[in-house]
Design an enzyme around this catalytic site. Structure first.
Site, PDB file in Angstrom:
ATOM      1  N   GLY A 132      55.338  68.981 -50.336  1.00 49.33           N
ATOM      2  CA  GLY A 132      53.885  68.957 -51.087  1.00 49.33           C
ATOM      3  C   GLY A 132      53.421  67.536 -51.157  1.00 49.33           C
ATOM      4  O   GLY A 132      52.256  67.199 -51.427  1.00 49.33           O
ATOM      5  N   GLU A 176      61.890  69.903 -49.620  1.00 54.84           N
ATOM      6  CA  GLU A 176      61.193  70.415 -48.504  1.00 54.84           C
ATOM      7  C   GLU A 176      59.974  69.654 -48.019  1.00 54.84           C
ATOM      8  O   GLU A 176      58.934  70.175 -47.659  1.00 54.84           O
ATOM      9  CB  GLU A 176      60.875  71.965 -48.572  1.00 54.84           C
ATOM     10  N   ARG A 216      54.757  67.160 -44.464  1.00 52.58           N
ATOM     11  CA  ARG A 216      53.565  66.003 -44.201  1.00 52.58           C
ATOM     12  C   ARG A 216      54.088  64.518 -44.234  1.00 52.58           C
ATOM     13  O   ARG A 216      53.663  63.749 -43.514  1.00 52.58           O
ATOM     14  CB  ARG A 216      52.383  66.496 -44.943  1.00 52.58           C
ATOM     15  N   ARG A 227      42.425  70.240 -38.327  1.00 54.02           N
ATOM     16  CA  ARG A 227      42.430  70.105 -39.820  1.00 54.02           C
ATOM     17  C   ARG A 227      40.900  69.888 -40.141  1.00 54.02           C
ATOM     18  O   ARG A 227      40.479  70.420 -41.240  1.00 54.02           O
ATOM     19  CB  ARG A 227      43.412  69.097 -40.420  1.00 54.02           C
ATOM     20  N   CYS A 252      33.347  74.957 -27.952  1.00 57.19           N
ATOM     21  CA  CYS A 252      31.829  75.552 -28.076  1.00 57.19           C
ATOM     22  C   CYS A 252      31.555  76.123 -29.541  1.00 57.19           C
ATOM     23  O   CYS A 252      31.692  77.315 -29.356  1.00 57.19           O
ATOM     24  CB  CYS A 252      31.708  76.635 -27.055  1.00 57.19           C
ATOM     25  N   GLU A 253      31.706  75.453 -30.319  1.00 48.64           N
ATOM     26  CA  GLU A 253      31.426  75.746 -31.899  1.00 48.64           C
ATOM     27  C   GLU A 253      31.182  74.809 -32.708  1.00 48.64           C
ATOM     28  O   GLU A 253      31.597  73.562 -32.369  1.00 48.64           O
ATOM     29  CB  GLU A 253      32.958  75.905 -32.480  1.00 48.64           C
TER      30      GLU A 253
HETATM   31  N1  LLP Z   1      57.927  74.363 -48.178  1.00 44.50           N
HETATM   32  C1  LLP Z   1      57.104  75.421 -48.230  1.00 44.50           C
HETATM   33  C2  LLP Z   1      57.692  76.581 -48.788  1.00 44.50           C
HETATM   34  C3  LLP Z   1      55.721  75.379 -47.666  1.00 44.50           C
HETATM   35  O1  LLP Z   1      55.006  76.431 -47.652  1.00 44.50           O
HETATM   36  C4  LLP Z   1      55.462  74.079 -47.324  1.00 44.50           C
HETATM   37  C5  LLP Z   1      53.909  73.776 -46.664  1.00 44.50           C
HETATM   38  C6  LLP Z   1      56.424  72.919 -47.334  1.00 44.50           C
HETATM   39  C7  LLP Z   1      57.389  73.173 -47.779  1.00 44.50           C
HETATM   40  C8  LLP Z   1      55.894  71.383 -46.716  1.00 44.50           C
HETATM   41  O2  LLP Z   1      55.047  71.287 -47.533  1.00 44.50           O
HETATM   42  P1  LLP Z   1      54.378  69.684 -47.093  1.00 44.50           P
HETATM   43  O3  LLP Z   1      55.343  68.585 -47.673  1.00 44.50           O
HETATM   44  O4  LLP Z   1      54.225  69.183 -45.785  1.00 44.50           O
HETATM   45  O5  LLP Z   1      53.039  69.376 -47.885  1.00 44.50           O
HETATM   46  N2  LLP Z   1      48.170  72.979 -42.559  1.00 44.50           N
HETATM   47  C9  LLP Z   1      47.774  72.459 -44.158  1.00 44.50           C
HETATM   48  C10 LLP Z   1      49.132  72.337 -44.713  1.00 44.50           C
HETATM   49  C11 LLP Z   1      49.857  73.823 -45.260  1.00 44.50           C
HETATM   50  C12 LLP Z   1      51.046  73.526 -46.049  1.00 44.50           C
HETATM   51  C13 LLP Z   1      51.827  74.851 -45.824  1.00 44.50           C
HETATM   52  N3  LLP Z   1      53.136  74.717 -46.529  1.00 44.50           N
HETATM   53  C14 LLP Z   1      47.232  70.907 -43.709  1.00 44.50           C
HETATM   54  O6  LLP Z   1      47.102  70.860 -42.695  1.00 44.50           O
HETATM   55  O7  LLP Z   1      47.051  70.442 -44.713  1.00 44.50           O
END
Ligand code: LLP
Length: 426
Positions: A248, A285, A288, A324, A356-357
């Site tokens: 996160g 985990e 990003r 995004r 086309c959006e």
């Molecule tokens: N662990 C779990 C259980 C998750 O659901 C996620 C992301 C992560 C780890 C990794 O989170 P990160 O460190 O990447 O924030 N598509 C969206 C982001 C969706 C994130 C979903 N879960 C975007 O482009 O902002």
């Protein structure tokens, strides 16, 4: 020779004599060699981001499980596996990718609210380190699948700590109204059930409160709540094992100032130590924050279309490549591959793709001095871009290149028209 500092939000991208480079490679050379739209990643940027976590967790019993969904390209998974990472997966497809990239199955955690029986079985057979279970119903099914196949599934229960991650509602996951995890209040009963089921072995506890988090406070709040729970559950006789804090941590898209991973972990570890949990095995985990700022998408300006209310800069990348902005109204910096001369007068454009959006935009109200045929780079495109790309409007998916120093390697070729129609019958 003019050297400028690294670009904000793109630490391994910089202008050199007016030309944008990633590490030692000019992006224009990559665009010429491989066409556009083209995703370009810096290996050094990925390893640099990982190093901040490794520093922050040095000397601890901690496993960094990269969240595959952020960018699931095999070369990136392999790079991270070789650097010691485990993986956080959410599907049988991600399991197959992680294994194909050389992951150690014991270092894989399997998250997600809707695992199928087939996915559970595949993960049991591979020997994943932990199933992060998100509902009581899933506990029952996993126990059945494990018992029927002669396995005992290591489980962690994803607890929803009900903290506000203060991020976009679509990517906030730790609040009561979210579909994720088991409510804080039900966690103890769920652990007692898990401990009683024959196909399960309690291995840990986990939470994930959201994504693109730019403040430290939600993490500290979630930590206290999880530790309270661990104490209560262990007092009731169920040993918890490891603690998995999810991912996160945010990145700089638009001047955002998230805490550095090492500084954040110094604070969290101090709290763990203060509460007597300093020796607990830890899992995190991140997705990003390991790959987001390491990538850019290079695109060519096709047309300029002046209008009464808006000027449009139409480029060859679109919402199918960079979803995004359309999905979350997300901001990505957009910069030219060649810095304009002093005499150039910029105009204000919406940068849009060919799909086309009206939702197909990449950036709004951007000051650019560009002509058709020029190239732009959409920055901070290493996470949740290629992994969410589609073929909408029958657009083949872009190619990807991984750069290390002066070396550039195609890690995924551009899809062909044949790829677009593969397996279909008319
Ligand atoms: N662990 C779990 C259980 C998750 O659901 C996620 C992301 C992560 C780890 C990794 O989170 P990160 O460190 O990447 O924030 N598509 C969206 C982001 C969706 C994130 C979903 N879960 C975007 O482009 O902002």
């Amino acid at each position: 020779m003019t050297l400028t500092a690294p670009l904000p939000g793109a630490p391994f991208f910089h202008y050199h004599d007016g030309a944008l480079k990633v590490e030692d490679v000019p992006l224009s050379a990559l665009a010429q060699a491989h066409g556009t739209p083209l995703f370009v990643y810096s290996q050094a940027a990925i390893l640099h981001a990982l190093a901040a976590y490794q520093r922050g967790l040095a000397g601890r019993n901690a496993l960094i499980c990269y969240a595959v969904k952020a960018n699931s390209s095999l070369a990136i998974l392999k790079l991270l596996a070789q650097a010691g990472c485990g993986f956080d997966i959410v599907s049988g497809g991600e399991l197959a990718r992680a294994l194909a990239a050389g992951a150690d199955a014991a270092k894989i955690v399997f998250s997600g609210i809707g695992k199928t029986r087939a996915e559970m079985l595949a993960a049991l057979q591979a020997g994943v380190g932990c199933f992060n279970v998100e509902s009581e119903a899933e506990l029952e099914t996993l126990s059945q699948v494990a018992s029927a196949s002669g396995h005992v599934a290591p489980v962690s229960i994803r607890v929803n700590p009900n903290v506000d991650a203060k991020t976009h509602p679509y990517i906030s996951t730790g609040l009561k109204g979210n579909k994720f995890g088991i409510a804080h209040e039900r966690a103890l009963a769920a652990y007692q059930r898990a401990a009683a089921l024959p196909g399960l072995r309690v291995a840990g506890i986990d939470c994930h409160i959201g994504s693109q988090i730019t403040e430290e406070a939600p993490y500290l709040d979630a930590l206290e709540r999880i530790l309270d729970l661990v104490q209560a559950i262990e007092a009731a006789g169920v040993a918890i094992g490891h603690i998995d804090f999810g991912g996160g941590l945010g990145i700089d898209y638009a001047g955002d100032t998230p805490p550095a991973a090492d500084a954040l972990w110094a604070r969290l570890l101090a709290r763990l130590d203060a509460r007597g949990f300093g020796q607990r095995p830890l899992i995190i985990e991140p997705g990003r924050s390991l790959v987001g700022n390491a990538g850019a998408c290079v695109t060519e300006v096709l047309y300029l279309k002046p209008g009464e209310q808006k000027n449009f800069c139409i480029v060859d990348a679109a919402m199918n490549d960079l979803p995004r902005p359309a999905l979350y109204e997300a901001f990505h910096r957009i910069v030219p591959l060649r810095q304009p001369g002093a005499a150039a007068t910029p105009a204000t454009y919406d940068v849009v793709g060919p799909v086309c959006e009206s939702g197909d935009w990449l950036g709004r109200d951007r000051a650019l001095a560009v002509q058709p045929g020029d190239h732009l780079a959409v920055l901070s495109a290493g996470a949740y871009c290629m992994s969410m790309a589609s073929q909408y409007n029958s657009r083949p998916r872009a190619a990807e290149v991984l750069v290390s120093g002066a070396q550039a390697r195609v890690i995924r070729p551009r899809e062909t028209l044949h790829d677009l129609m593969r397996g279909e019958s008319a």
